[in-house]
Design a protein around this motif. Sequence first.
Motif, PDB file in Angstrom:
ATOM      1  N   ALA A   1      14.266  23.533 -37.394  1.00 49.71           N
ATOM      2  CA  ALA A   1      14.520  24.966 -37.281  1.00 49.71           C
ATOM      3  C   ALA A   1      13.760  25.789 -38.314  1.00 49.71           C
ATOM      4  O   ALA A   1      13.300  26.894 -38.024  1.00 49.71           O
ATOM      5  CB  ALA A   1      16.023  25.227 -37.404  1.00 49.71           C
ATOM      6  N   ASP A   2      13.611  25.265 -39.523  1.00 48.58           N
ATOM      7  CA  ASP A   2      13.040  26.055 -40.615  1.00 48.58           C
ATOM      8  C   ASP A   2      11.608  25.637 -40.960  1.00 48.58           C
ATOM      9  O   ASP A   2      11.189  25.675 -42.119  1.00 48.58           O
ATOM     10  CB  ASP A   2      13.930  25.935 -41.863  1.00 48.58           C
ATOM     11  N   TRP A   3      10.831  25.268 -39.960  1.00 48.98           N
ATOM     12  CA  TRP A   3       9.475  24.787 -40.201  1.00 48.98           C
ATOM     13  C   TRP A   3       8.598  25.823 -40.914  1.00 48.98           C
ATOM     14  O   TRP A   3       7.718  25.483 -41.702  1.00 48.98           O
ATOM     15  CB  TRP A   3       8.813  24.384 -38.870  1.00 48.98           C
ATOM     16  N   GLU A   4       8.859  27.115 -40.659  1.00 51.89           N
ATOM     17  CA  GLU A   4       7.986  28.156 -41.197  1.00 51.89           C
ATOM     18  C   GLU A   4       8.092  28.282 -42.714  1.00 51.89           C
ATOM     19  O   GLU A   4       7.162  28.757 -43.367  1.00 51.89           O
ATOM     20  CB  GLU A   4       8.300  29.498 -40.529  1.00 51.89           C
TER      21      GLU A   4
ATOM     22  N   GLY B   1      27.420  40.182 -44.394  1.00 50.22           N
ATOM     23  CA  GLY B   1      26.350  41.083 -43.986  1.00 50.22           C
ATOM     24  C   GLY B   1      25.229  40.390 -43.261  1.00 50.22           C
ATOM     25  O   GLY B   1      24.434  41.036 -42.581  1.00 50.22           O
ATOM     26  N   SER B   2      25.134  39.065 -43.381  1.00 48.45           N
ATOM     27  CA  SER B   2      24.114  38.333 -42.634  1.00 48.45           C
ATOM     28  C   SER B   2      24.540  38.214 -41.182  1.00 48.45           C
ATOM     29  O   SER B   2      25.729  38.297 -40.858  1.00 48.45           O
ATOM     30  CB  SER B   2      23.891  36.950 -43.250  1.00 48.45           C
ATOM     31  N   PRO B   3      23.592  38.041 -40.270  1.00 48.92           N
ATOM     32  CA  PRO B   3      23.906  38.092 -38.834  1.00 48.92           C
ATOM     33  C   PRO B   3      24.978  37.099 -38.386  1.00 48.92           C
ATOM     34  O   PRO B   3      25.738  37.390 -37.466  1.00 48.92           O
ATOM     35  CB  PRO B   3      22.552  37.785 -38.171  1.00 48.92           C
ATOM     36  N   MET B   4      25.056  35.927 -39.016  1.00 51.80           N
ATOM     37  CA  MET B   4      25.989  34.902 -38.550  1.00 51.80           C
ATOM     38  C   MET B   4      27.341  34.951 -39.252  1.00 51.80           C
ATOM     39  O   MET B   4      28.262  34.227 -38.866  1.00 51.80           O
ATOM     40  CB  MET B   4      25.377  33.511 -38.757  1.00 51.80           C
ATOM     41  N   TYR B   5      27.475  35.764 -40.277  1.00 54.07           N
ATOM     42  CA  TYR B   5      28.668  35.686 -41.134  1.00 54.07           C
ATOM     43  C   TYR B   5      29.964  35.928 -40.362  1.00 54.07           C
ATOM     44  O   TYR B   5      30.895  35.112 -40.412  1.00 54.07           O
ATOM     45  CB  TYR B   5      28.542  36.682 -42.286  1.00 54.07           C
TER      46      TYR B   5
ATOM     47  N   THR C   1      16.499  30.485 -49.960  1.00 54.45           N
ATOM     48  CA  THR C   1      15.931  30.844 -48.667  1.00 54.45           C
ATOM     49  C   THR C   1      17.052  31.349 -47.759  1.00 54.45           C
ATOM     50  O   THR C   1      18.234  31.234 -48.076  1.00 54.45           O
ATOM     51  CB  THR C   1      15.265  29.637 -47.959  1.00 54.45           C
ATOM     52  N   THR C   2      16.652  31.873 -46.613  1.00 55.04           N
ATOM     53  CA  THR C   2      17.626  32.228 -45.581  1.00 55.04           C
ATOM     54  C   THR C   2      17.695  31.148 -44.504  1.00 55.04           C
ATOM     55  O   THR C   2      18.333  31.337 -43.476  1.00 55.04           O
ATOM     56  CB  THR C   2      17.244  33.563 -44.913  1.00 55.04           C
ATOM     57  N   GLY C   3      17.056  30.029 -44.748  1.00 52.26           N
ATOM     58  CA  GLY C   3      17.010  28.957 -43.766  1.00 52.26           C
ATOM     59  C   GLY C   3      18.392  28.417 -43.435  1.00 52.26           C
ATOM     60  O   GLY C   3      19.227  28.228 -44.321  1.00 52.26           O
TER      61      GLY C   3
ATOM     62  N   THR D   1      16.649  25.532 -32.562  1.00 55.66           N
ATOM     63  CA  THR D   1      15.904  26.750 -32.870  1.00 55.66           C
ATOM     64  C   THR D   1      16.551  28.004 -32.301  1.00 55.66           C
ATOM     65  O   THR D   1      16.121  29.113 -32.614  1.00 55.66           O
ATOM     66  CB  THR D   1      14.465  26.641 -32.321  1.00 55.66           C
ATOM     67  N   ASP D   2      17.588  27.862 -31.489  1.00 51.39           N
ATOM     68  CA  ASP D   2      18.290  29.007 -30.915  1.00 51.39           C
ATOM     69  C   ASP D   2      19.321  29.522 -31.925  1.00 51.39           C
ATOM     70  O   ASP D   2      20.258  28.805 -32.286  1.00 51.39           O
ATOM     71  CB  ASP D   2      18.984  28.588 -29.624  1.00 51.39           C
ATOM     72  N   PRO D   3      19.199  30.771 -32.403  1.00 51.45           N
ATOM     73  CA  PRO D   3      20.135  31.295 -33.409  1.00 51.45           C
ATOM     74  C   PRO D   3      21.593  31.221 -32.980  1.00 51.45           C
ATOM     75  O   PRO D   3      22.473  30.961 -33.796  1.00 51.45           O
ATOM     76  CB  PRO D   3      19.680  32.750 -33.584  1.00 51.45           C
ATOM     77  N   ALA D   4      21.868  31.451 -31.704  1.00 50.91           N
ATOM     78  CA  ALA D   4      23.256  31.394 -31.231  1.00 50.91           C
ATOM     79  C   ALA D   4      23.821  29.987 -31.375  1.00 50.91           C
ATOM     80  O   ALA D   4      24.975  29.801 -31.783  1.00 50.91           O
ATOM     81  CB  ALA D   4      23.328  31.855 -29.777  1.00 50.91           C
ATOM     82  N   GLN D   5      23.011  28.988 -31.042  1.00 49.45           N
ATOM     83  CA  GLN D   5      23.446  27.606 -31.189  1.00 49.45           C
ATOM     84  C   GLN D   5      23.555  27.207 -32.657  1.00 49.45           C
ATOM     85  O   GLN D   5      24.435  26.447 -33.048  1.00 49.45           O
ATOM     86  CB  GLN D   5      22.484  26.671 -30.454  1.00 49.45           C
ATOM     87  N   GLN D   6      22.643  27.728 -33.492  1.00 51.96           N
ATOM     88  CA  GLN D   6      22.715  27.469 -34.933  1.00 51.96           C
ATOM     89  C   GLN D   6      24.037  27.970 -35.508  1.00 51.96           C
ATOM     90  O   GLN D   6      24.694  27.280 -36.293  1.00 51.96           O
ATOM     91  CB  GLN D   6      21.541  28.143 -35.646  1.00 51.96           C
TER      92      GLN D   6
END
Length: 615
Positions: free
Chosen positions: A199-202, A422-426, A518-520, A555-560
């Motif tokens: 997921a965090d290859w970048e 405040g992060s998208p998944m919190y 990181t935000t990974g 790699t899908d944020p919803a699944q993460q």
Amino acid sequence: MNKRYLGIGAGLAAAAMVLSACTPPGGDGGGDGEGEGGGEGGSSVLNVGWNEAFRSMNTETTNGNAVANAIVTYLMNENFKYYDDNLELQDGNLGTVEQVSEDPLQVKYTFADDATWSDGTPVDAADIVLHWAAKSQKYNTESAEDVAEDRDDEGEVTEQDEGSVFFDSASPGSALIEEFPEISEDGSEVTFTYSRPFADWEIELGLGADGIGLPAHIVAKQALGEEDPAAAKQAVLDAFEGEDSEALSEIANTWNTGFNFTSMPEDEDLLVHTGPYKMTDFAEGQYLTLEADENYTGPTEVGVDQVTYRINGDPMASVQAVENGEMDLIQPQSTSDVLSAAEELEGVTVETEDGATYEHVDLMFDNGGPFDPESYGGDEETAKLVRQAFLKTVPREQIIDTLITPLNPEAQIRNSYTMVAGSPMYDGIVEANGMEEQYPGADVEGAAELLEEAGVDSPTVRFLYDDTNSRREQQFTLIQEQAEEAGFDIVNEGDVNWGSRMGDGTYDASLFGWQSTTTGVTESDANFRTDQQNNFGGFSNEEVDGLYDELQVETDPAQQEEILAEVEAILVEEAFGVTLFQHPELTIYSDRVQNVSSTTVSPTMFWNYWDWQVS
């Protein structure tokens, strides 16, 4: 005095070392003439305060992994990627990163034409191969457990025997690169193939302060005695590709400790860098000076000629230094006294922020203590009930209201092990993990009922924390009061050297902080997976390990988010520990400094150093 309250901001290391203040070259940063800021014929100088001393150019080792090191290496080196103050990933000047294949996952790094080490040697394949290989653990012949007894008091790995290979680092992403990479003929392009999606290859290689890591040609010079840079680089590539244990043993020993120093080194090779600043002075425990490198040919243009970072672990002394004009920019740990003192200063901006560091209580699972099943004949359920009972006593809301809200009116309890508010998944993770309901804070009656259900009377809990940190001391007192009321016997294990004791089994509960780099989404792997580097409590759960296996390739944020929510629900149920709050952080700077900004991952307020200007 200007005052601003921000929602998300800079983070500090969890505990400050108490170090003596000193006045370094550069004076008070306000007069005329050479060494002072701005005047005609002079040079611009910025005096920055920090709470801990630099000790290593290698930020990937156990010893080197500290913000105090990262803020220096970040100013001295270019990178492929970095985070801005909105935590958005930006392109650095070292080159480009691109996914060239999805199945299998292949990532190509292309170095910029002007990517050059300060001694004129090109930055190329050997450098990134060394960076990857050291983190992958692929070439280690010894495990972290094997060398545990070989660490010194500072946590450094001592030199390994000839032929034994141990790189003191670990990264789940790099471990997924099992094959030696494909390298272009001129060494400017390197393509890594992952054994499965990641997921965090970048951000796996070349991010932020870590950059490209150590210069491979200098490592080979020190380790193998190869003077010619080109030959030295080739020797590094040959050693890894040929899995030459004799050469790799020497390379690993140099990589682990050869770039550690606490004052200006005599060997200038240790200061070879890729970025716009060079280290010119370093007085142990006092200050470190960076100056714009006149030989730098890259694209980064800096607005300050000299950055001197003064080392002082006393936040009140740092505020006094700002008032005296001895420091221009500081980021001390926040207390009500520090905030009040800063607010009284004229010509100074004070920003109050939630930082990257979060406070938490963790429990020990494998030390024969009250939370270890072995203490009850292997009875997992009894041990879990005792753990849950203890965590119910932690007065989370009282800690926030008493110690944090006076510093940051917007402060709130953190209810996630892996995500910041405040992060998208919190919100989704908090709704699913059950922490808020299971451990609301100071539930003495509920804790006592669980102890009764477990049939355990007055369990003794040895509690470890930094007793030189006044805020931690106050937190311990509040926790102790509630836990003893519920029936626990709390032993104060406060210790200034708490960090060296992490994971040694001499305590049962601990209070400290983690800071994100990181935000990974895979960053938390090291904290909760079985036998990982930051899993100090010996927690082991096959389901959690399997979920992290899934997370690495998702790699899908919803699944993460769904996977992390499952991980956290298990951590809550098994009573791994409990989170408390984001550290309230202060960024304090003189009005003579422009363009100060901060971000919630390391290197905090240094992230946009190229924008700094002093009047």
